[in-house]
Scaffold this active site. Structure first.
Site, PDB file in Angstrom:
ATOM      1  N   TRP A   1      -2.381  13.512  16.556  1.00 41.91           N
ATOM      2  CA  TRP A   1      -3.620  12.848  16.120  1.00 41.91           C
ATOM      3  C   TRP A   1      -4.672  13.835  15.638  1.00 41.91           C
ATOM      4  CZ3 TRP A   1      -8.017  14.547  18.334  1.00 41.91           C
ATOM      5  CH2 TRP A   1      -7.864  15.284  19.527  1.00 41.91           C
TER       6      TRP A   1
ATOM      7  N   MET B   1      -5.612   4.832  39.211  1.00 43.93           N
ATOM      8  CA  MET B   1      -4.252   5.025  39.728  1.00 43.93           C
ATOM      9  C   MET B   1      -3.592   3.663  39.884  1.00 43.93           C
ATOM     10  SD  MET B   1      -1.691   6.671  41.183  1.00 43.93           S
ATOM     11  CE  MET B   1      -0.312   6.003  42.134  1.00 43.93           C
TER      12      MET B   1
ATOM     13  N   ASP C   1      10.138   7.928  18.355  1.00 43.79           N
ATOM     14  CA  ASP C   1       8.676   7.941  18.494  1.00 43.79           C
ATOM     15  C   ASP C   1       8.026   8.702  17.343  1.00 43.79           C
ATOM     16  OD1 ASP C   1       6.117   7.514  19.478  1.00 43.79           O
ATOM     17  OD2 ASP C   1       6.229   9.115  20.963  1.00 43.79           O
TER      18      ASP C   1
ATOM     19  N   HIS D   1       0.513  12.763  36.031  1.00 43.09           N
ATOM     20  CA  HIS D   1       0.326  13.871  36.979  1.00 43.09           C
ATOM     21  C   HIS D   1       1.097  15.127  36.580  1.00 43.09           C
ATOM     22  CE1 HIS D   1      -2.080  11.713  39.937  1.00 43.09           C
ATOM     23  NE2 HIS D   1      -1.302  10.664  39.717  1.00 43.09           N
TER      24      HIS D   1
ATOM     25  N   ALA E   1       2.657   1.064  22.192  1.00 45.30           N
ATOM     26  CA  ALA E   1       4.077   0.947  21.841  1.00 45.30           C
ATOM     27  C   ALA E   1       4.999   1.694  22.803  1.00 45.30           C
ATOM     28  CB  ALA E   1       4.312   1.419  20.403  1.00 45.30           C
TER      29      ALA E   1
ATOM     30  N   ARG F   1     -11.632   8.489  20.289  1.00 40.56           N
ATOM     31  CA  ARG F   1     -11.824   9.397  19.155  1.00 40.56           C
ATOM     32  C   ARG F   1     -13.129   9.192  18.405  1.00 40.56           C
ATOM     33  NH1 ARG F   1      -6.633   7.802  18.916  1.00 40.56           N
ATOM     34  NH2 ARG F   1      -5.441   9.083  20.335  1.00 40.56           N
TER      35      ARG F   1
END
Ligand code: CA
Length: 698
Positions: free
Chosen positions: A410, A669, A322, A631, A200, A139
């Protein structure tokens, strides 16, 4: 349909200064005399993440205004070499623009011409990339004197020479044996570099640290949740917090990561940080028997000298969903009930908009800004939300709003003192919560919540939906102009299924916002009328900034798709592997420019498969547990990460060496060496079936 799904669950897992003191900052202007734009130079730069210490993202510049914005066009663009999500706020000082791209790379360009001055490759450990829940985004940087500071996804904090981009120092801020990542922008306040981290979703204990900008020495570190109580507590605050936990939370991490929002009040000398969700999400696993679990999902006011917690306000006691409170924090002086109040504002994930006294932490008001079903009201006497009966989900799927994407994530909001409004990139999200009966703590995803495979999910979810409280948005996304005094939307723009990016507001009575479909739009700040738009060709998530050089005002924004919305939901447009760009605009710039375009998707030919239905179903289950985070659900291709329906025959044939053997580990990956050969064969069967389904649909 795809975008509906993406928008609704677009947050499944989500789903994270340098004021030298000798110039008048925009913060001073906002807090005091708006007419005294005083130092035009200070007002014309963008020196801190949120523009000023208060993180208002309100610019006093007004050459570009509601009357002139129709003449806005492109003056230059810069190709970022990034194919992943772009979320950074550029900083501008002395005619130079500094920003970051994916993988925490940084660059500096001439702010007038866009000419590259330097580019720095963070050389981030690609193996750490999959530990970033929501793409390898960054950011932005912080500035202090001759240095800029970058938090790197692998947990490093690096100081670069602002003139050359050469590293000056480089410190590891995290325990590399733990799944920490950094995506947030550092801040420089009171001569200290402040940096937090994320993780987290994977099982970590949150903290925020202060470093010496000259040497990189650690000055203080404040943990946000208590550690093992058999060891000495780091502070009295953590000792007190430990009584709000149960079980053996420290073995699971606990969470509370400080991965994004901060603000600073230089008069009070208080640094404000937001803390994240519990780790794992499911409180019944994390802290059996409940408890508030301080300081999860909280706004903390820290003494900037010592890092000690001066006050705290917990937005979501006993987080189970969350519901982070790391969303952007914004300081504003407001007149409420006839009193001048020095407030701190936040629209965290849980759907309530909070107005607190920023000196004392006293709650002034809290009202829902989106439709929510986890709470049925707010108790002003206790300062706590009143949960609904279904909020503490069990073994049955329970659809709750917001979901882990939150009512707001965010994406920065902004505050315009002239209109008194906060411009929030809001979303109406929901999620099917359910205990994970097979939960085992690992260093991978640690939610304690069963991820319900997407097929059939929206239908089943609809059955469980109950109307809640708060203003349910007409579409999944909206730009909300929120009045923090009356706690109501003054106006809103329905964005439907298109995610909205961060906002900028200006003294020109404007609000700027980019959108996931590539449109960059200006609205009037007072009424929300659309005054200007331009198609930039690729999804926009990052917040715009504005600055002035030699009497000309510019607006800049990073354009690049990815992030949570891209990873889970694929593409909002036909962009595939489109390189991210930084665009800069001014009055009388070009309108007929060529936006960046992605490559055409390759044609698909069928690849024969003799897999059984059972194998395909097994593969779908493994995919739904391990692969969707990057993905995309149903392998729809996350952001710019490989769309696995388009892989080559050779890739399918060698899937075992990629998934279990780690052949592409250095591309980001991860190696899933705990899977079996049968598992990877089942994954191949599922992916080929998805490819065949795509061919059949074309
Ligand atoms: Ca989270």
């Amino acid at each position: 349909m795809r975008s509906v799904l993406a928008a609704t669950i677009g947050g499944v897992v989500l789903l994270s200064s340098a004021c030298s003191g000798d110039t008048e900052t925009p913060a001073d202007v906002v807090a005091g005399d708006a007419s005294a734009a005083g130092s035009q130079l200070a007002a014309s730069e963008w020196l801190m993440h949120g523009l000023d210490d208060a993180e208002t993202r309100f610019s006093p510049l007004d050459q570009i205004n509601a009357g002139t914005v129709a003449r806005l066009g492109v003056v230059w663009h810069y190709d970022t070499r990034s194919l992943r999500g772009l979320e950074a706020t550029p900083l501008i000082r002395d005619g130079v623009l500094y920003a970051t791209t994916s993988w925490s790379n940084a660059f500096a360009v001439d702010a007038v011409t866009g000419q590259e001055l330097w580019y720095w490759d963070s050389a981030a450990d690609r193996v750490r990339g999959a530990r970033a829940c929501c793409d390898v985004v960054n950011r932005g940087v912080a500035l202090h004197e001759d240095k800029i500071f970058v938090g790197v996804v692998d947990g490093r904090l690096v100081a670069l020479d602002a003139a050359t981009g050469e590293p000056v120092w480089d410190v590891q801020t995290t325990d590399v044996s733990q799944p920490y990542t950094i995506t947030g922008a550092p801040r420089v306040v009171d001569g200290k570099v402040i940096i937090g981290n994320g993780g987290a979703e994977f099982g970590v204990r949150g903290y925020v640290s202060a470093y010496d900008p000259e040497t990189g020495a650690l000055l203080w570190r404040t943990w946000t949740v208590p550690g093992d109580p058999s060891l000495p507590f780091e502070s009295a605050a953590l000792e007190a917090a430990a009584s709000t936990w149960n079980g053996r939370w420290w073995e699971l991490g606990g969470g509370g990561t400080v991965w994004d929002g901060m603000a600073y009040d230089p008069e009070a000398d208080l640094l404000y940080v937001g803390t994240g969700n519990g780790s794992p999400w499911n409180q019944a696993i994390r802290s059996p028997g409940g408890g508030d679990n301080l300081y999860l999902s909280s706004i903390l006011a820290l003494d900037v000298e010592s890092g000690e917690i001066e006050w705290h306000y917990q937005t979501t006691p006993g987080d189970n969903w969350d519901y982070t409170a790391v969303q952007p924090l914004l300081l504003a002086d407001l007149t409420i009930d006839g009193r001048e109040r020095q407030t701190i504002l936040q629209a965290p994930k849980n759907g309530f908009f909070y107005v607190l006294d920023r000196l004392s932490g006293e709650l002034i008001s809290a009202e829902p800004y989106v439709g929510i079903t986890w709470a049925k009201g707010f108790d002003r006497t206790t300062g706590r939300p009143i949960e609904t009966a279904q909020a503490r989900y069990g073994n049955e799927i329970t659809l709750l709003s917001p979901g882990p994407g939150g009512g707001h994530n965010w994406h920065p909001m902004s505050f315009n003192p002239a209109t008194g409004l906060v411009y929030i990139p809001a979303q109406q999200s929901s999620f099917p919560y359910k205990n994970d009966p097979d939960f085992v703590a690992t260093s991978r995803e640690n939610l304690g919540v069963a991820i319900v495979p997407p097929p059939g999910f929206p239908e089943r979810a609809a059955d469980a939906y109950e109307p809640g409280i708060g203003p349910t948005l007409p579409g999944a996304n909206a730009l909300l102009a929120w009045d923090p005094v009356s706690q109501a939307a003054r106006w809103q723009v329905d964005l439907g299924n298109v995610p909205g990016g961060g906002t900028l507001t200006t003294a020109g009575n404007l609000v700027f916002q980019g959108r996931g479909d590539g449109l960059f739009v200006a609205y009037s700040a007072d009424r929300g009328e659309k005054l200007w738009e331009l198609d930039l060709g690729n999804g926009i998530l990052a917040p715009p900034v504005t600055f002035a050089i030699d009497g000309r005002q510019y607006v800049s924004v990073l354009v690049g798709w990815g992030s949570t919305a891209g990873l889970f939901g694929g593409y909002p447009s036909d962009q595939y592997k489109a390189e991210g760009r930084l665009y800069t605009f001014a009055l009388d710039g070009a309108r007929d420019f060529e936006p960046v375009r992605g490559i055409p998707r390759p044609g698909l030919t069928a690849i024969p498969s003799d897999a059984s239905e059972e194998q395909i179903a097994n593969g779908a289950a493994i995919y739904g547990e391990r692969c969707y985070m990057c993905h995309g659900f149903g392998a729809v291709g996350g952001g710019q990460i490989a769309d696995l329906r388009y892989s080559t025959a050779e890739t399918y044939a060698t899937i075992d060496t990629i998934v279990r053997g780690g052949a592409y580990e250095q591309l980001g990956m991860p190696r899933f060496d705990f899977l079996t050969e049968q598992d990877t064969a089942a994954l191949r069967a599922f992916l080929l079936a998805q490819r065949q389904a795509l061919i059949a649909s074309q």
